[in-house]
Scaffold this active site. Sequence first.
Site, PDB file in Angstrom:
ATOM      1  N   HIS A 188      -2.462   2.669 -20.895  1.00 51.02           N
ATOM      2  CA  HIS A 188      -1.284   3.451 -21.444  1.00 51.02           C
ATOM      3  C   HIS A 188      -1.855   4.897 -21.557  1.00 51.02           C
ATOM      4  O   HIS A 188      -1.350   5.651 -22.082  1.00 51.02           O
ATOM      5  CB  HIS A 188      -0.678   3.174 -22.527  1.00 51.02           C
TER       6      HIS A 188
ATOM      7  N   LYS B 270      -9.010  30.541 -14.318  1.00 55.19           N
ATOM      8  CA  LYS B 270      -8.658  29.389 -13.608  1.00 55.19           C
ATOM      9  C   LYS B 270      -9.785  29.033 -12.428  1.00 55.19           C
ATOM     10  O   LYS B 270     -10.174  29.357 -11.709  1.00 55.19           O
ATOM     11  CB  LYS B 270      -7.501  29.493 -12.923  1.00 55.19           C
TER      12      LYS B 270
ATOM     13  N   SER C  40      -6.933  31.198  -9.207  1.00 56.58           N
ATOM     14  CA  SER C  40      -5.506  31.635  -9.369  1.00 56.58           C
ATOM     15  C   SER C  40      -5.637  33.308  -9.139  1.00 56.58           C
ATOM     16  O   SER C  40      -6.581  33.936  -9.324  1.00 56.58           O
ATOM     17  CB  SER C  40      -5.289  31.518 -10.760  1.00 56.58           C
TER      18      SER C  40
ATOM     19  N   GLU D  69      -5.107  17.554  -6.174  1.00 57.59           N
ATOM     20  CA  GLU D  69      -3.524  17.724  -6.176  1.00 57.59           C
ATOM     21  C   GLU D  69      -2.829  17.509  -4.630  1.00 57.59           C
ATOM     22  O   GLU D  69      -1.829  17.103  -4.304  1.00 57.59           O
ATOM     23  CB  GLU D  69      -3.123  19.191  -6.551  1.00 57.59           C
TER      24      GLU D  69
END
Length: 460
Positions: free
Chosen positions: A156, A283, A277, A290
């Site tokens: 979980h 970043k 970024s 992704e």
Amino acid sequence: MAQLWGGRFTKQTDAAVKAFNDSIGFDKRLYRQDIRGSMIHARMLGRQGILSEEDCRAIEEGLTGILSDIESGKLEITSEYEDIHSFVEANLIDRIGDAGKRLHTGRSRNDQVALDMRLYTRDAADGIRRQILHLLETILEIMEANTETFMPGFTHLQKAQPTTLAHHLGAYFEMLRRDYTRISDCRVRMNECPLGAGALAGTTYPLDREYVAKELGFDCATRNSMDSVSDRDYLLEFLSDLSILMMHLSRFSEELIIWNSNEYRFVEMDDAFSTGSSIMPQKKNPDICELVRGKVGRVYGDLMSLLTAMKGLPLAYNKDMQEDKEPAFDAIDTASACIPLFAEMLRTIRFNKKAMEISAMRGFTNATDAADYLVGRGVPFRDAHGIIGRLVLHCIDQGKAIEELSLDELRTFSDRFDEDVFEAISLRTCVNRRLTAGAPGEKAMEKEIAASRSWLEAQA
Ligand code: ARG
């Protein structure tokens, strides 16, 4: 002559219809398979006395010339042709005249395209199998180096019990090993040769289908000619396999994204495998992961397109089947772009062992072992579970780990606690006492790793 038919027509095809109907825009990538299939077909026609030796030789030379001219860039595959089969045949006729017109004897584009797609998919399957082996090698190397890298195991997404990085990555090794063997299984069913099925009902020429099958590296010729031209099961199977494979890569990506997050910091991606970024200078984003996670949707979509295209088709060939190519190519391109990039990203990733270990220590992952300790001292498991539950509640309140309490404090929960509890619930003990086959304990893990290593070596 851009078209292979026309005799029974009195009008030119409407331009929009031609554009709609043509497949050369995407099936041109089958040129090698098409030429190879034609070459063997012609050779077989010669052996069977259906074509003269002279014609055969001319066809072989013509096809060889077409292949090398395409490869060198001298011959461009242009869109005035309907499909790759028309392109190759028309070109052959331009080059060698009447002999070229004899190539299509005893053959239909229906069995021709069925052959081309199988040859293409078989190559793709072999390429992807090699890529998976390389990824497995990368994972195994990390496993071998990290049998003592402790980390929390989750259920979980909550810390559950301690494990090691080797054990965690071992789960992905298993998934990808299944992907590899699944594709190998699918290749077996794929490896039958449909050429010689004709349009649907075979042919009156005395073809030698077994010869063609053997020359093209197939295990045998397909059996029913109607099925041969209308079967795309092998593609559906392959796209299913690729969907499962991509799902695994997506799960793996998801974990790495979580591990790479500011909160976890379990891993740091190499600069060469991350992006920045345009606005936020701090970043460093895990874009490869992704994108892999995002691209799964395409492959599922490709599988769904093909399943749907096939679902209502009466026997035998229907033009709907031309719709097999774009999804198949897209799924193959997507998977074969993802696997090696993913492997390289993984190879260059830095694991923050300290952060993993601290995280394992901080999450009460030794609570089960603390309960087991009491069980070892005669407390029934259900009671031990309750005692440790109350103990954990106390620790949360104090902001401490179980092992950070003093023995006296522990004894306020159960008088069965003794000095040896600290050793019993240490991370190392918790992990290394888990010695059931497949568990993370170092000895159990080393055994699994050695078996995986010999399996991997046997595939090469
Ligand atoms: N371009 C077609 C395909 O991809 C080739 C087969 C055409 N056969 C036919 N009878 N029109 O399926």
